[in-house]
Motif scaffolding. Structure first.
Motif: not given
Lengths: 207, 207
Positions: A106-134
DNA sequence: GCAGGCTTTAACCGAGCGGTCAAACCGATC
DNA sequence: GATCGGTTTGACCGCTCGGTTAAAGCCTGC
């Protein structure tokens, strides 16, 4: 469990495909894996992948979604348990680390998406922001709202300390010499993270 | 500069191609960029890319090598200047941050390779290990050789704090609201890193 | 002005990609 | 045992990929 209900039978092959996709995407990356690879990994015909998931992108989306649901749940449980601020923050970091430790792909998947501007960046963004708010919530009251000691800076620093341990593993091999993922190595990293959190919180209080 | 020496003329197109490759690989990732894209970006024929660089993989290797040479030089300069341990360590982190700040695509390239097991993982590995050894050297005398406070743990934590600021930028947009890469935001992150280093070193000494 | 060697090009190649489709298969239900 | 809907399959499609090649362009020394 006697005869399988029709429902679960239907999902059997789909689960097989999902598992193969998880493994392959996580280890080689979205672009590097073809639908043929996934089908072969699951032992099914390629067309079946499209029958169940519609497209390669949607298949990947389901892999990610499954992880994120588990991820959110794991962290939520850690936050909801009682305890004072230090205690709860430490538990949040712990839960984050534990989740990554038992879902290394999972960790690798996330970084792949973030760094490669993958097709599901939005999903990652939402989750990362939620984590930040926590994190912001967990640090409320001690961390300043702005400036270099603000919670968002702590979030980047701490999440980096957690995630990079797993994603950098293959590149750090020669220097680490023991196995990153062994019981003892993981326990040691966890201790480092506990120490880090303690030192950071103390540092904020002293400032 | 009057008439160009033949040598530099020969390299002109090659430099154009290298620049286009740098930009495209850095922003979209190795797999997502085709040789056709690079050629178009450089305004040359696709076959010319192969004429100068042999293959897509070698072209990418040259992009990486150029960065690594600059990277190593920047850090070496920072380490060689005089000063006590704290001072030198702080300057090393500073140089690392500065280099990433002025070569943002590089940070993304590195993480892409690490996480995607790209064709030039070896190059990245060598460099990361060198960086780790410098950290170990800089912390020699105060950090223990083993355990959760060892230099290698500090390395993962600190390099994560530096690199992730740049690689996570696109995903953190909504939470950060101001521009990550603005003068002020960068200065603030740098302050956070200084504070982090101070707090870590103090924490090690207190332990 | 032409000969010879870099540079640049258009056209082409085989392979693999994501995706489609019509037909075969299969377990119920009558 | 005919039928019927949800699975599963092999064959196929159009396209893009990395890479090749033969010839055209172009500069230079004679």
């Amino acid at each position: 469990m006697p005869a399988k209900p029709a429902e679960s039978k239907r999902k059997e092959k789909a689960a097989l495909i999902l598992a193969a996709a998880d493994e392959l995407f996580g280890e080689q990356g979205y672009d590097a894996v073809s639908v043929r690879d996934v089908a072969q990994g699951a032992g099914v015909n390629k067309a079946l992948v499209f029958y169940y998931f519609g497209s390669k992108e949607e298949l990947f989306g389901q892999v990610l979604t499954r992880y994120y649901d588990a991820h959110r749940k794991a962290l939520q449980d850690a936050l909801e348990a009682p305890g004072d601020l230090d205690e709860r923050f430490r538990r949040l970091v712990d839960a984050y680390f534990d989740f990554m430790a038992s879902n290394i792909r999972f960790a690798r998947l996330v970084q792949q998406q973030i760094v490669g501007a993958g097709p599901h960046l939005g999903l990652i963004q939402d989750n990362l922001c939620e984590l930040e708010r926590w994190t912001e919530h967990a640090l409320a009251g001690i961390a300043p709202k702005d400036g270099p000691l603000a919670a968002r800076h702590m979030f980047v620093t701490i999440s980096g300390a957690v995630i990079n341990y797993f994603t950098y593993a293959p590149a750090l091999g020669p220097v680490w010499d023991e196995d990153h993922l062994s019981e003892e190595a993981m326990a040691e990293r966890r201790e480092h993270l506990h120490w880090l959190v303690r030192v950071l919180v103390q540092g904020i209080r002293d400032a």
